[in-house]
Design an enzyme around this catalytic site. Sequence first.
Site, PDB file in Angstrom:
ATOM      1  N   HIS A  75       0.836  -1.216   0.000  1.00  0.00           N
ATOM      2  CA  HIS A  75       0.000   0.000   0.000  1.00  0.00           C
ATOM      3  C   HIS A  75       0.866   1.258   0.000  1.00  0.00           C
ATOM      4  O   HIS A  75       0.530   2.262   0.645  1.00  0.00           O
ATOM      5  CB  HIS A  75      -0.943   0.027   1.209  1.00  0.00           C
ATOM      6  CG  HIS A  75      -1.957  -1.075   1.230  1.00  0.00           C
ATOM      7  ND1 HIS A  75      -3.227  -0.927   0.737  1.00  0.00           N
ATOM      8  CD2 HIS A  75      -1.885  -2.353   1.672  1.00  0.00           C
ATOM      9  CE1 HIS A  75      -3.907  -2.062   0.888  1.00  0.00           C
ATOM     10  NE2 HIS A  75      -3.101  -2.948   1.449  1.00  0.00           N
ATOM     11  N   ASN A 148     -10.323  -2.818   2.695  1.00  0.00           N
ATOM     12  CA  ASN A 148     -10.061  -2.783   1.252  1.00  0.00           C
ATOM     13  C   ASN A 148     -11.364  -2.540   0.506  1.00  0.00           C
ATOM     14  O   ASN A 148     -12.436  -2.527   1.113  1.00  0.00           O
ATOM     15  CB  ASN A 148      -9.479  -4.129   0.790  1.00  0.00           C
ATOM     16  CG  ASN A 148      -7.993  -4.267   1.099  1.00  0.00           C
ATOM     17  OD1 ASN A 148      -7.283  -3.271   1.297  1.00  0.00           O
ATOM     18  ND2 ASN A 148      -7.517  -5.493   1.128  1.00  0.00           N
TER      19      ASN A 148
HETATM   20 FE1  HDD Z   1      -2.485  -4.818   5.412  1.00  0.00          FE
HETATM   21  C1  HDD Z   1      -1.050  -1.774   5.140  1.00  0.00           C
HETATM   22  C2  HDD Z   1      -5.485  -3.510   4.316  1.00  0.00           C
HETATM   23  C3  HDD Z   1      -3.871  -7.966   5.373  1.00  0.00           C
HETATM   24  C4  HDD Z   1       0.262  -6.012   6.900  1.00  0.00           C
HETATM   25  N1  HDD Z   1      -3.131  -3.005   4.820  1.00  0.00           N
HETATM   26  C5  HDD Z   1      -2.379  -1.862   4.786  1.00  0.00           C
HETATM   27  C6  HDD Z   1      -3.175  -0.776   4.319  1.00  0.00           C
HETATM   28  C7  HDD Z   1      -4.423  -1.264   4.083  1.00  0.00           C
HETATM   29  C8  HDD Z   1      -4.398  -2.661   4.408  1.00  0.00           C
HETATM   30  C9  HDD Z   1      -5.619  -0.494   3.581  1.00  0.00           C
HETATM   31  C10 HDD Z   1      -2.684   0.649   4.104  1.00  0.00           C
HETATM   32  C11 HDD Z   1      -2.878   1.480   5.337  1.00  0.00           C
HETATM   33  C12 HDD Z   1      -2.467   2.908   5.044  1.00  0.00           C
HETATM   34  O1  HDD Z   1      -3.120   3.535   4.208  1.00  0.00           O
HETATM   35  O2  HDD Z   1      -1.501   3.341   5.648  1.00  0.00           O
HETATM   36  N2  HDD Z   1      -4.287  -5.596   4.863  1.00  0.00           N
HETATM   37  C13 HDD Z   1      -5.410  -4.880   4.551  1.00  0.00           C
HETATM   38  C14 HDD Z   1      -6.549  -5.767   4.505  1.00  0.00           C
HETATM   39  C15 HDD Z   1      -6.094  -7.016   4.789  1.00  0.00           C
HETATM   40  C16 HDD Z   1      -4.674  -6.913   5.028  1.00  0.00           C
HETATM   41  C17 HDD Z   1      -7.977  -5.342   4.218  1.00  0.00           C
HETATM   42  C18 HDD Z   1      -6.843  -8.310   4.883  1.00  0.00           C
HETATM   43  C19 HDD Z   1      -8.040  -8.400   5.316  1.00  0.00           C
HETATM   44  N3  HDD Z   1      -1.897  -6.646   5.987  1.00  0.00           N
HETATM   45  C20 HDD Z   1      -2.619  -7.819   5.917  1.00  0.00           C
HETATM   46  C21 HDD Z   1      -1.887  -8.892   6.555  1.00  0.00           C
HETATM   47  C22 HDD Z   1      -0.709  -8.328   7.010  1.00  0.00           C
HETATM   48  C23 HDD Z   1      -0.741  -6.936   6.627  1.00  0.00           C
HETATM   49  C24 HDD Z   1      -2.354 -10.321   6.685  1.00  0.00           C
HETATM   50  C25 HDD Z   1       0.429  -8.955   7.745  1.00  0.00           C
HETATM   51  C26 HDD Z   1       0.320  -9.965   8.565  1.00  0.00           C
HETATM   52  N4  HDD Z   1      -0.675  -4.040   5.857  1.00  0.00           N
HETATM   53  C27 HDD Z   1       0.293  -4.715   6.521  1.00  0.00           C
HETATM   54  C28 HDD Z   1       1.474  -3.853   6.891  1.00  0.00           C
HETATM   55  C29 HDD Z   1       1.045  -2.465   6.318  1.00  0.00           C
HETATM   56  C30 HDD Z   1      -0.305  -2.756   5.702  1.00  0.00           C
HETATM   57  C31 HDD Z   1       2.801  -4.370   6.491  1.00  0.00           C
HETATM   58  C32 HDD Z   1       2.016  -1.749   5.395  1.00  0.00           C
HETATM   59  C33 HDD Z   1       2.057  -0.328   5.844  1.00  0.00           C
HETATM   60  C34 HDD Z   1       1.333  -0.307   7.096  1.00  0.00           C
HETATM   61  O3  HDD Z   1       0.857  -1.557   7.377  1.00  0.00           O
HETATM   62  O4  HDD Z   1       1.170   0.645   7.814  1.00  0.00           O
HETATM   63  O5  HDD Z   1       1.647  -3.809   8.253  1.00  0.00           O
END
Ligand code: HDD
Length: 686
Positions: A75, A148
């Site tokens: 993202h 999402n």
């Molecule tokens: Fe995630 C970012 C949505 C599964 C780990 N995720 C991130 C963002 C969104 C989502 C909208 C951007 C937030 C922003 O604008 O700063 N992610 C989802 C959804 C998931 C999902 C709807 C499943 C239902 N994500 C998911 C899993 C993991 C992550 C299973 C790890 C175990 N996601 C992350 C992260 C991020 C992230 C690495 C990257 C930047 C942040 O968090 O702040 O932690």
Amino acid sequence: MTRKTSKTQPTDGGETHQTAQDGHETMTTQVGMPIADGQNSLKVGRRGPHLIEDQIFREKLFHFDHERIPERVVHARGYGAHGTFELTQSLDDVTRAKVLTEVGEKTEVFVRFSTVAGNKGSADLARDVRGFAVKFYTKEGNWDLVGNNIPVFFIQDAIKFPDLIHAAKQEPDRAFPQAQTAHDNFWDFISLMPEAMHMVMWIMSDRTIPRSFRFMEGFGVHTFRLVNDAGKSSFVKFHWKPQQGMQSVLWDEAVKINGADPDFHRRDLWDAIQKGDYPKWDLGVQIFDEDFADSFDFDVLDATKLVPEEQVPVRMVGTLTLDRMVDNFFAETEQVAFQTGNIVPGIEHSNDPLLQGRNFSYLDTQLKRLGSPNFNHIPINAPRCPFAHLQQDGHMAMHKPQGRANYEPNSHGEGPRENPERGFRSYPAEEQGEKLRVRSETFADHYSQARMFYLSQTDTEKDHIADALIFELSKVEAVSIRERMVSHLVNIDIGLAEIVADGLGLNEVPVAAEPARPVIDTDLSPALSILANAPDTFSGRKLGVLVTDGIDAKVLEALKLAAEDAGATVEIVAEKVGGITSNRGQRIEADQKLDGAPSVLYDAVAVIASDEGATRLGRVHAARGWLADAHAHLKFIALSEAAQAEFWPKAVPDDPDAGVFVLSADDGAEDFLTACARMRFWDRGA
Ligand code: HDD
């Protein structure tokens, strides 16, 4: 810190002098020393070497060298805006969270939309899931609903997330392709993960090429738990329904928009909010209790499944309005830190293994990205309600705690203490069992909902899914991966598998992948189609009008008025950005130059040309492409008489159809705008 820059004027000698006296603040160093010359570094003589003692130069370059922070690991590309959430219906029967029980209360929010796979500089119309992350600054702390635009996910257990993302992003040896899943690694991984098949149907559908952030739904994805004052627990799924209606672009448009305007979605949100056309989403909830959850054919803790709206209706409880852009992109959109762990009393996590894993990842990643455990001191992340804790120190601490006691309990009579009345109490869910590294067998049905989604689409949408699969798999080099993927499609719908196999030039449809559970034929869910639920308004959309010299300005005026009445924006496109002159000598300015504004940037188009202008347009390649594309993209088109007679035959081989309207000064515009509410003239494609 204010940002007004002092104007400086170079003098003949290459020196500059500051003009703070003309109303600007004096420019200073970070520590406030006034700067007399910000244009030249300190040297020995006029042409000599630099001096290291130049503290102004060193401070400026030092800071510049450290401007970038690591982009989000997923993202990375996103765009945010401020707004409010107003509750219209109390949920006090199921939760004690004030944000969901105090009707009329306006809670400040920050929303960040994003793509998932591309890097920060990638293009907006990548075929990709869109993030829809909402931070509610509630009276009881921040609540982050990190969702999402798709209600399900690829995987069931968070331990697979790094594999999923590695496979989706650019391949490690060659560092391409950027922001696309059309490559071997992605489809190799996916075709080895049957649990991803439901999500595959969604990502190959038009959901992943939205026309605008404003025209897409949002979902909390997981099942969450709500707990009311009496301590009763319910399950909930969160939905965001756009009041603007849903709308997507065609794939050919997406490809071209990425070239013409890689910031298409950013610009769209910026323009809408700047002009006061504030996008709104209704918050919907599907609420069910644990017993009801047990009656489903699937497990509500499995994030690859959705609860059909036809089975549990969505109850609308409030409205989110985005009405303010950020002042500074970095300070706010880049530094905002969402966390699934941010919940408030009355809203809790469920045991969904994906959600449980996310709760670790989001907190952890902020330390890497923002560099300090004090990232909640950054204004965009700080709560708007009072807060009091004894966490202290660390890099970049911005708070200045008072007093002697930095521990509790203490006998100084200082510091915060727990509040059993107001405080967060976890629902005492009964948990027992052996410690196991397993996947529940209730998660084993990987195809039934994929089938339900596909079969719930209109024929046009089904065609788009097949086209997208053929396109993506054609970019995969290994035939075995293409075949393995089609072997899953056989379990979803044999017709789809046959079309894709044929589109890929496979000799035969591969044998079905062995399903872990037999595929169930469920009731269809019409709520899952974009087109079956299309909006009936052109409001918030954009009309592109190509004009030439010598036109009758009244035709343009009539069209503009009708568009304004319909709530649409009009952009005038001409061969020169300086504009055109009407037949009465009136100057009409253009918003865009023709070859910088192809018709893919518009929802509908019109060409208003004089006789001479129409003949000329017929000779201009960009103009012919403009109209030909609008026609091929099934747009509604309006033409002045001359444009229809002289220009159309040069640009489009087919005769004008019922999606094409003729404009005059007193006729045609209203009918055209009424038709535009249908977005596309789908019959042309049939
Ligand atoms: Fe995630 C970012 C949505 C599964 C780990 N995720 C991130 C963002 C969104 C989502 C909208 C951007 C937030 C922003 O604008 O700063 N992610 C989802 C959804 C998931 C999902 C709807 C499943 C239902 N994500 C998911 C899993 C993991 C992550 C299973 C790890 C175990 N996601 C992350 C992260 C991020 C992230 C690495 C990257 C930047 C942040 O968090 O702040 O932690």
